[in-house]
Write a protein that holds these residues in place. Structure first.
Motif, PDB file in Angstrom:
ATOM      1  N   ASP A  38      -0.055 135.967  59.417  1.00  0.00           N
ATOM      2  CA  ASP A  38       0.560 134.741  59.281  1.00  0.00           C
ATOM      3  C   ASP A  38       1.713 134.688  58.327  1.00  0.00           C
ATOM      4  O   ASP A  38       2.651 134.311  58.241  1.00  0.00           O
ATOM      5  CB  ASP A  38      -0.670 133.819  58.745  1.00  0.00           C
TER       6      ASP A  38
ATOM      7  N   LEU B 196      -0.779 133.102  66.782  1.00  0.00           N
ATOM      8  CA  LEU B 196      -2.004 133.643  65.935  1.00  0.00           C
ATOM      9  C   LEU B 196      -3.025 132.090  66.191  1.00  0.00           C
ATOM     10  O   LEU B 196      -2.411 130.985  65.998  1.00  0.00           O
ATOM     11  CB  LEU B 196      -1.859 133.650  64.445  1.00  0.00           C
TER      12      LEU B 196
ATOM     13  N   LYS C  10       4.436 136.898  59.615  1.00  0.00           N
ATOM     14  CA  LYS C  10       5.214 136.053  60.747  1.00  0.00           C
ATOM     15  C   LYS C  10       6.191 135.107  60.000  1.00  0.00           C
ATOM     16  O   LYS C  10       7.295 135.012  60.473  1.00  0.00           O
ATOM     17  CB  LYS C  10       4.274 135.290  61.469  1.00  0.00           C
ATOM     18  N   ARG C  11       5.728 134.498  58.717  1.00  0.00           N
ATOM     19  CA  ARG C  11       6.729 133.736  58.118  1.00  0.00           C
ATOM     20  C   ARG C  11       7.991 134.301  57.278  1.00  0.00           C
ATOM     21  O   ARG C  11       8.991 133.526  57.085  1.00  0.00           O
ATOM     22  CB  ARG C  11       5.999 133.022  56.933  1.00  0.00           C
TER      23      ARG C  11
ATOM     24  N   TYR D 116      -5.627 138.198  60.050  1.00  0.00           N
ATOM     25  CA  TYR D 116      -5.272 136.949  60.630  1.00  0.00           C
ATOM     26  C   TYR D 116      -3.933 136.494  59.575  1.00  0.00           C
ATOM     27  O   TYR D 116      -2.915 136.083  59.755  1.00  0.00           O
ATOM     28  CB  TYR D 116      -5.994 135.742  60.783  1.00  0.00           C
ATOM     29  N   LYS D 117      -4.621 136.335  58.210  1.00  0.00           N
ATOM     30  CA  LYS D 117      -3.825 135.773  56.973  1.00  0.00           C
ATOM     31  C   LYS D 117      -2.494 137.026  56.723  1.00  0.00           C
ATOM     32  O   LYS D 117      -1.633 136.296  56.772  1.00  0.00           O
ATOM     33  CB  LYS D 117      -4.561 135.945  55.756  1.00  0.00           C
TER      34      LYS D 117
END
Length: 328
Positions: free
Chosen positions: A283, A241, A286-287, A279-280
């Motif tokens: 993100d 990202l 992904k975490r 994007y957020k």
């Protein structure tokens, strides 16, 4: 109401915390009785008994399950194709593996959450396209006639006729960004992929995704738009990202080390210009690192642009590069 016992992972986590606390406590006590061996032995026995008595037994707890909602994700194949996956949310108390010890989502569970009887439409420029349900893959809807226009708003409407659930969402299609170069290099038992692209004007966010083909089909069949519900022939092996706030110039150079590859493998590298909201979302996703982490780790509220449901409706326009390691 759902009746269940605390998961063994929760119990083990509590036990580890108690173990850490006990270790500190034990060291301090033993420091004061280090010259008295009988007393040291007695202290160790006492602490062991106290520690074991602190291990919680399974508790019966009643929890009201949340009402299901629709979950959406979407993909654009350059030129005319729009793909939308539609599923129902499920409780963390449900087992997506159906007693399977692996992390793969079971076929039976997928059948339960995938929406077969849905209505999905995409509206833009005064027209509405009704997406077609894919019979062989429940929950997947597609259109081969959805035209793609930069900066155009695309409105999603989706409904589940069985559960009487409805969602809406709006996404703006951003201009496509393309790789300037993608250079793969085999190093020892790994693959180093270096890539370069030109940053677009204004503030931008990008995603670079790496896929590995699992089947022996031809390169043309590499489904770079597959997701966990599409049963494609690919597995995602990496994701970068990027925000151009961190770029030093308009030319960005990045790289990714890929492990566990074979000389006969085929990889796909995808780049897309995405919205800040998506994007957020990526993100946050992904975490969590997989379905079990989502269930057993600290809850994360994903950003969403979906009204009445979950997920993210996006219309990013990807650029795809295929890497055949046989040719390196």
């Amino acid at each position: 109401m759902n009746n269940f016992k605390l998961d063994i992972h929760v119990i083990l986590r509590i036990r580890r915390i108690l173990s850490d606390i006990t270790s500190v406590f034990t060291n301090k006590i033993l420091h004061y009785v280090q010259n008295d061996k009988p007393l040291r032995f007695a202290v160790l026995i006492l602490i062991t008994v106290l520690f074991d008595s602190c291990i919680p037994k399974p508790l019966d707890i009643d929890i009201e399950p949340a009402d299901p909602k629709l979950v959406v994700s979407s993909y654009v194949v350059p030129n005319r194709v729009m793909v939308v996956s539609l599923t129902r949310s499920f409780s963390a108390l449900q087992d997506p593996n159906e007693n399977d010890t692996t992390e793969a989502i079971s076929e039976d569970f997928l059948e339960k959450v995938a929406v077969r009887t849905g209505l999905v439409t995409i509206s833009y420029k005064g027209r509405t396209d009704t997406l077609i349900g894919l019979d062989s893959v429940p929950g997947i809807y597609f259109s081969i006639n959805t035209l793609q226009y930069d900066y155009e708003e695309y409105s999603l409407y989706a409904s589940d006729t069985i559960e009487d659930l409805t969602i809406t969402a709006i996404s703006t299609m951003l201009p496509q960004v393309k790789f300037d170069t993608v250079y793969p290099q085999i190093k020892n038992e790994s693959l180093l992929i270096k890539y370069q692209f030109t940053d677009l004007p204004e503030d931008n966010w990008y995603v670079v995704v790496y896929y590995k083909k699992l089947s022996d089909t031809s390169n043309a069949d590499l489904d770079v738009n597959s997701d966990p519900f599409s049963r494609g022939d690919n597995v995602q092996i990496g994701l970068d990202l990027l925000s151009d706030e961190t770029f030093d110039s308009s030319i960005y150079v990045g790289q990714r080390q890929i492990y566990d590859v074979d000389s006969s493998d085929t990889l796909g590298v995808v780049i897309a210009n995405i919205s800040e909201g998506y994007y957020k979302f990526l993100d946050a996703q992904k975490r969590t690192e997989g379905i079990w982490a989502q269930i057993t780790s600290e809850p994360i509220n994903y950003p969403t642009n979906v009204v009445g449901g979950y997920g993210y409706f996006n219309t990013h326009h990807p650029d795809v590069v295929i890497i055949d390691l046989n040719e390196l």
